[in-house]
Design a protein around this motif. Structure first.
Motif, PDB file in Angstrom:
ATOM      1  N   SER A 189      -1.135   3.752  -2.014  1.00  0.00           N
ATOM      2  CA  SER A 189       0.194   3.150  -2.155  1.00  0.00           C
ATOM      3  C   SER A 189       0.403   2.076  -1.097  1.00  0.00           C
ATOM      4  O   SER A 189      -0.219   2.112  -0.033  1.00  0.00           O
ATOM      5  CB  SER A 189       1.290   4.217  -2.026  1.00  0.00           C
ATOM      6  OG  SER A 189       1.353   4.661  -0.686  1.00  0.00           O
ATOM      7  N   SER A 191       2.843   1.687   0.798  1.00  0.00           N
ATOM      8  CA  SER A 191       3.491   2.130   2.042  1.00  0.00           C
ATOM      9  C   SER A 191       2.475   2.479   3.128  1.00  0.00           C
ATOM     10  O   SER A 191       2.844   2.710   4.273  1.00  0.00           O
ATOM     11  CB  SER A 191       4.482   3.267   1.803  1.00  0.00           C
ATOM     12  OG  SER A 191       3.849   4.307   1.151  1.00  0.00           O
ATOM     13  N   THR A 192       1.202   2.458   2.781  1.00  0.00           N
ATOM     14  CA  THR A 192       0.143   2.661   3.774  1.00  0.00           C
ATOM     15  C   THR A 192       0.289   1.666   4.928  1.00  0.00           C
ATOM     16  O   THR A 192       0.003   1.981   6.079  1.00  0.00           O
ATOM     17  CB  THR A 192      -1.251   2.523   3.106  1.00  0.00           C
ATOM     18  OG1 THR A 192      -2.219   3.111   3.948  1.00  0.00           O
ATOM     19  CG2 THR A 192      -1.633   1.070   2.804  1.00  0.00           C
ATOM     20  N   SER A 223       3.970  13.412   1.471  1.00  0.00           N
ATOM     21  CA  SER A 223       2.725  12.639   1.577  1.00  0.00           C
ATOM     22  C   SER A 223       2.291  11.917   0.310  1.00  0.00           C
ATOM     23  O   SER A 223       1.469  10.993   0.388  1.00  0.00           O
ATOM     24  CB  SER A 223       1.594  13.593   1.982  1.00  0.00           C
ATOM     25  OG  SER A 223       1.548  14.670   1.057  1.00  0.00           O
ATOM     26  N   ALA A 224       2.807  12.328  -0.852  1.00  0.00           N
ATOM     27  CA  ALA A 224       2.281  11.789  -2.115  1.00  0.00           C
ATOM     28  C   ALA A 224       2.736  10.342  -2.356  1.00  0.00           C
ATOM     29  O   ALA A 224       3.864  10.007  -1.995  1.00  0.00           O
ATOM     30  CB  ALA A 224       2.745  12.680  -3.277  1.00  0.00           C
ATOM     31  N   PRO A 225       1.871   9.500  -2.916  1.00  0.00           N
ATOM     32  CA  PRO A 225       0.500   9.779  -3.374  1.00  0.00           C
ATOM     33  C   PRO A 225      -0.563   9.729  -2.266  1.00  0.00           C
ATOM     34  O   PRO A 225      -1.710  10.037  -2.513  1.00  0.00           O
ATOM     35  CB  PRO A 225       0.258   8.672  -4.398  1.00  0.00           C
ATOM     36  CG  PRO A 225       1.115   7.538  -3.927  1.00  0.00           C
ATOM     37  CD  PRO A 225       2.324   8.152  -3.295  1.00  0.00           C
ATOM     38  N   GLY A 226      -0.190   9.281  -1.050  1.00  0.00           N
ATOM     39  CA  GLY A 226      -1.180   9.414   0.026  1.00  0.00           C
ATOM     40  C   GLY A 226      -1.421   8.164   0.873  1.00  0.00           C
ATOM     41  O   GLY A 226      -2.419   8.102   1.586  1.00  0.00           O
ATOM     42  N   GLY A 227      -0.528   7.204   0.805  1.00  0.00           N
ATOM     43  CA  GLY A 227      -0.707   5.983   1.601  1.00  0.00           C
ATOM     44  C   GLY A 227      -0.782   6.263   3.100  1.00  0.00           C
ATOM     45  O   GLY A 227      -1.603   5.681   3.815  1.00  0.00           O
ATOM     46  N   TRP A 228       0.055   7.152   3.578  1.00  0.00           N
ATOM     47  CA  TRP A 228       0.041   7.483   5.015  1.00  0.00           C
ATOM     48  C   TRP A 228      -1.161   8.385   5.328  1.00  0.00           C
ATOM     49  O   TRP A 228      -1.845   8.207   6.323  1.00  0.00           O
ATOM     50  CB  TRP A 228       1.358   8.168   5.432  1.00  0.00           C
ATOM     51  CG  TRP A 228       2.511   7.205   5.531  1.00  0.00           C
ATOM     52  CD1 TRP A 228       2.683   6.070   4.803  1.00  0.00           C
ATOM     53  CD2 TRP A 228       3.634   7.298   6.425  1.00  0.00           C
ATOM     54  NE1 TRP A 228       3.851   5.451   5.180  1.00  0.00           N
ATOM     55  CE2 TRP A 228       4.450   6.171   6.162  1.00  0.00           C
ATOM     56  CE3 TRP A 228       4.034   8.214   7.394  1.00  0.00           C
ATOM     57  CZ2 TRP A 228       5.649   5.953   6.865  1.00  0.00           C
ATOM     58  CZ3 TRP A 228       5.218   7.991   8.091  1.00  0.00           C
ATOM     59  CH2 TRP A 228       6.006   6.868   7.826  1.00  0.00           C
ATOM     60  N   GLY A 264       8.778  20.209   2.551  1.00  0.00           N
ATOM     61  CA  GLY A 264       8.468  19.650   3.867  1.00  0.00           C
ATOM     62  C   GLY A 264       9.417  20.136   4.965  1.00  0.00           C
ATOM     63  O   GLY A 264       9.090  20.060   6.152  1.00  0.00           O
ATOM     64  N   PHE A 265      10.575  20.598   4.582  1.00  0.00           N
ATOM     65  CA  PHE A 265      11.529  21.097   5.595  1.00  0.00           C
ATOM     66  C   PHE A 265      11.230  22.526   6.015  1.00  0.00           C
ATOM     67  O   PHE A 265      11.767  23.015   6.992  1.00  0.00           O
ATOM     68  CB  PHE A 265      12.976  20.964   5.083  1.00  0.00           C
ATOM     69  CG  PHE A 265      13.448  19.543   5.135  1.00  0.00           C
ATOM     70  CD1 PHE A 265      14.012  19.022   6.287  1.00  0.00           C
ATOM     71  CD2 PHE A 265      13.278  18.703   4.040  1.00  0.00           C
ATOM     72  CE1 PHE A 265      14.412  17.701   6.362  1.00  0.00           C
ATOM     73  CE2 PHE A 265      13.673  17.368   4.100  1.00  0.00           C
ATOM     74  CZ  PHE A 265      14.246  16.877   5.260  1.00  0.00           C
ATOM     75  N   ASP A 280       7.527  10.739   5.833  1.00  0.00           N
ATOM     76  CA  ASP A 280       8.080   9.604   5.065  1.00  0.00           C
ATOM     77  C   ASP A 280       8.979  10.134   3.946  1.00  0.00           C
ATOM     78  O   ASP A 280       9.114   9.509   2.902  1.00  0.00           O
ATOM     79  CB  ASP A 280       6.883   8.792   4.499  1.00  0.00           C
ATOM     80  CG  ASP A 280       7.291   7.455   3.912  1.00  0.00           C
ATOM     81  OD1 ASP A 280       8.359   6.941   4.290  1.00  0.00           O
ATOM     82  OD2 ASP A 280       6.541   6.918   3.070  1.00  0.00           O
ATOM     83  N   MET A 281       9.592  11.307   4.167  1.00  0.00           N
ATOM     84  CA  MET A 281      10.449  11.883   3.133  1.00  0.00           C
ATOM     85  C   MET A 281      11.756  11.078   3.048  1.00  0.00           C
ATOM     86  O   MET A 281      12.330  10.716   4.076  1.00  0.00           O
ATOM     87  CB  MET A 281      10.792  13.347   3.458  1.00  0.00           C
ATOM     88  CG  MET A 281       9.596  14.273   3.358  1.00  0.00           C
ATOM     89  SD  MET A 281      10.049  16.011   3.455  1.00  0.00           S
ATOM     90  CE  MET A 281      10.461  16.227   5.170  1.00  0.00           C
TER      91      MET A 281
HETATM   92  C1  LIG Z   1       8.308   7.452   0.021  1.00  0.00           C
HETATM   93  S1  LIG Z   1       7.420   8.733  -0.695  1.00  0.00           S
HETATM   94  C2  LIG Z   1       6.067   8.948   0.403  1.00  0.00           C
HETATM   95  C3  LIG Z   1       4.997   7.933   0.245  1.00  0.00           C
HETATM   96  C4  LIG Z   1       3.786   8.263   1.101  1.00  0.00           C
HETATM   97  N1  LIG Z   1       4.107   8.179   2.525  1.00  0.00           N
HETATM   98  C5  LIG Z   1       2.662   7.326   0.819  1.00  0.00           C
HETATM   99  O1  LIG Z   1       2.335   6.501   1.692  1.00  0.00           O
HETATM  100  O2  LIG Z   1       2.077   7.398  -0.266  1.00  0.00           O
HETATM  101  C6  LIG Z   1       8.375  10.146  -0.360  1.00  0.00           C
HETATM  102  C7  LIG Z   1       7.737  11.446  -0.785  1.00  0.00           C
HETATM  103  O3  LIG Z   1       8.485  12.483  -0.176  1.00  0.00           O
HETATM  104  C8  LIG Z   1       8.433  13.608  -1.048  1.00  0.00           C
HETATM  105  N2  LIG Z   1       9.502  14.532  -0.664  1.00  0.00           N
HETATM  106  C9  LIG Z   1      10.835  14.338  -0.672  1.00  0.00           C
HETATM  107  N3  LIG Z   1      11.478  15.450  -0.253  1.00  0.00           N
HETATM  108  C10 LIG Z   1      10.526  16.353   0.059  1.00  0.00           C
HETATM  109  C11 LIG Z   1      10.536  17.686   0.568  1.00  0.00           C
HETATM  110  N4  LIG Z   1      11.677  18.299   0.840  1.00  0.00           N
HETATM  111  N5  LIG Z   1       9.364  18.275   0.767  1.00  0.00           N
HETATM  112  C12 LIG Z   1       8.189  17.660   0.513  1.00  0.00           C
HETATM  113  N6  LIG Z   1       8.107  16.409   0.028  1.00  0.00           N
HETATM  114  C13 LIG Z   1       9.266  15.768  -0.197  1.00  0.00           C
HETATM  115  C14 LIG Z   1       8.566  13.008  -2.428  1.00  0.00           C
HETATM  116  O4  LIG Z   1       8.001  13.870  -3.398  1.00  0.00           O
HETATM  117  C15 LIG Z   1       7.775  11.700  -2.284  1.00  0.00           C
HETATM  118  O5  LIG Z   1       6.453  11.851  -2.753  1.00  0.00           O
END
Ligand SMILES: C[S@@+](CC[C@H](N)C(=O)[O-])C[C@H]1O[C@@H](n2cnc3c(N)ncnc32)[C@H](O)[C@@H]1O
Length: 362
Positions: A189, A191-192, A223-228, A264-265, A280-281
């Motif tokens: 992604s 956002s990497t 983390s999805a899809p995984g850029g970070w 994630g929390f 990055d949530m």
């Molecule tokens: C902006 S995207 C992250 C992009 C990621 N950093 C990347 O580089 O690909 C935000 C992500 O946070 C996840 N997310 C939001 N709330 C969450 C939670 N409470 N627990 C786990 N993941 C959560 C969403 O499913 C989404 O995939």
């Protein structure tokens, strides 16, 4: 006039202005603001012109969240002739001061970008002329001594330029404060680039071998899809990736990533050997701030990089300050010794990136 000129993301001029006024006032420096909306530029005009130079040395640029880069003006905007522009600039500068480097800059707007071909072309003879007259050091240096100055030439058009200077040890090494990062094709992604820029910005070059190295454990919340995660994996780390959404297959195949489909929390690592926490949530910034502080307090990470997503309709500088204050309060209560910096990075949009590093217990 003498003004401190600050570059920020277009649309964030008000935040940048509020911040320089506040932080200058802490240093007992006062002035008024001039800005044009969406130009990515703020001018802080000093009531007492003599204070500007000291402020440029005393106030660390890394303490300013919304300013990417800054300089203090040398005179007014110069109207350039159609021909012999280089000579006109050289003449204005005289030969009283010496600068280590020249930054030829333009605004981060469509008009500014359209000027970049012109500025790139002009910078070659300008650099040569200034070197010849001794205004510019003969060679660019890697390590700057305290007091080394950078010359800025900010072009508004082919006919108008604002000259100024900053201190090399207290300004961004990138023109306009914008690092040009290449998007890695293998990253899942865009956002990497945010985490790549954050590592570049927050972790000093000489410490990356130790703090961003293979063998460290990291956790990526949201983390999805995984850029970070890609940035952590690329540096050889073992990553716990927390998200209900799917992770890119290419990352899972590295064998360095364990995917947890959890909240994630609520997630916490079972062992105290996790070094990095990244997050990055897209969530309320106070909620994220509290979560990050609690990981540091509990010893579940040594360093954290995370985004505070700014909520629409609310004063953005205050939102950031409130979240940072919550972290300071929590770490203070638990007597954690730490360093924390926040920056509105180039690849950030409606968010600010924060870095915390735990330094031990007081
Ligand atoms: C902006 S995207 C992250 C992009 C990621 N950093 C990347 O580089 O690909 C935000 C992500 O946070 C996840 N997310 C939001 N709330 C969450 C939670 N409470 N627990 C786990 N993941 C959560 C969403 O499913 C989404 O995939």
């Amino acid at each position: 006039m003498t003004a401190i000129v600050l570059y920020c993301r277009p649309g964030f001029e008000k935040e940048c202005a509020a911040e320089i006024q506040e932080k200058a006032a802490w240093n007992e420096v006062f002035g008024y603001i001039k800005l044009k909306k969406n130009q990515g530029l703020v001018e802080f005009h000093l009531y007492d012109e003599g204070q500007g130079d000291a402020l440029m040395q005393k106030l660390p640029l890394k303490r300013l969240i919304f300013a990417r880069q800054w300089f203090i003006t040398l005179g007014d905007v110069i109207e350039l002739p159609e021909y012999q522009r280089v000579e006109a600039i050289a003449e204005t500068l005289g030969d009283e001061f010496r600068y280590e480097e020249l930054r030829v800059e333009s605004l981060d707007t469509n008009d500014g970008k359209a000027l970049s071909k012109f500025t790139r072309k002009l910078s070659v003879p300008l650099r040569q002329a200034l070197r010849k007259s001794g205004v510019l050091a003969a060679k660019e240096s890697e390590d700057f001594v305290e007091g080394a100055a950078i010359l800025h030439a900010l072009f508004f058009s082919g006919q108008q330029v604002q000259l100024g200077y900053s201190y090399a040890t207290n300004s961004s090494p990138h023109p306009m404060g914008i690092p040009r990062l290449k998007f890695p094709n293998a990253a899942p992604s865009r956002s990497t680039l945010k985490l790549d820029e954050a590592f570049l910005h927050f972790i000093p070059k000489g410490e990356r071998e130790e703090r961003l190295t293979s063998g460290l454990n990291a956790t990526d919340l949201g983390s999805a899809p995984g850029g970070w995660t890609y940035q952590l994996v690329r540096r050889g780390m073992m990553v716990k990736a927390i998200d209900n959404g799917p992770m890119a297959e290419s990352l899972m195949e590295t064998g360095q990533v364990k995917h947890y489909q959890q909240d994630g929390f609520k997630f916490r690592p079972s062992k105290k050997n996790n070094y990095w926490l990244v997050c990055d949530m897209i969530e309320n910034p106070i909620k994220v701030a509290k979560l990050m502080a609690s990981w540091i307090i509990d010893g579940d990470c040594k360093e954290a990089i995370f985004n505070l997503k700014l909520m629409p309709g609310k004063a953005r500088y205050q939102q950031v300050n409130k979240a940072l204050q919550r972290i300071k309060d929590m770490l203070g209560e638990h007597e954690v010794w730490y360093e924390m910096y926040a920056k509105h990075l180039y690849y950030d949009r409606e968010e600010v990136t924060v870095h915390i590093r735990a330094l031990g217990k007081r």
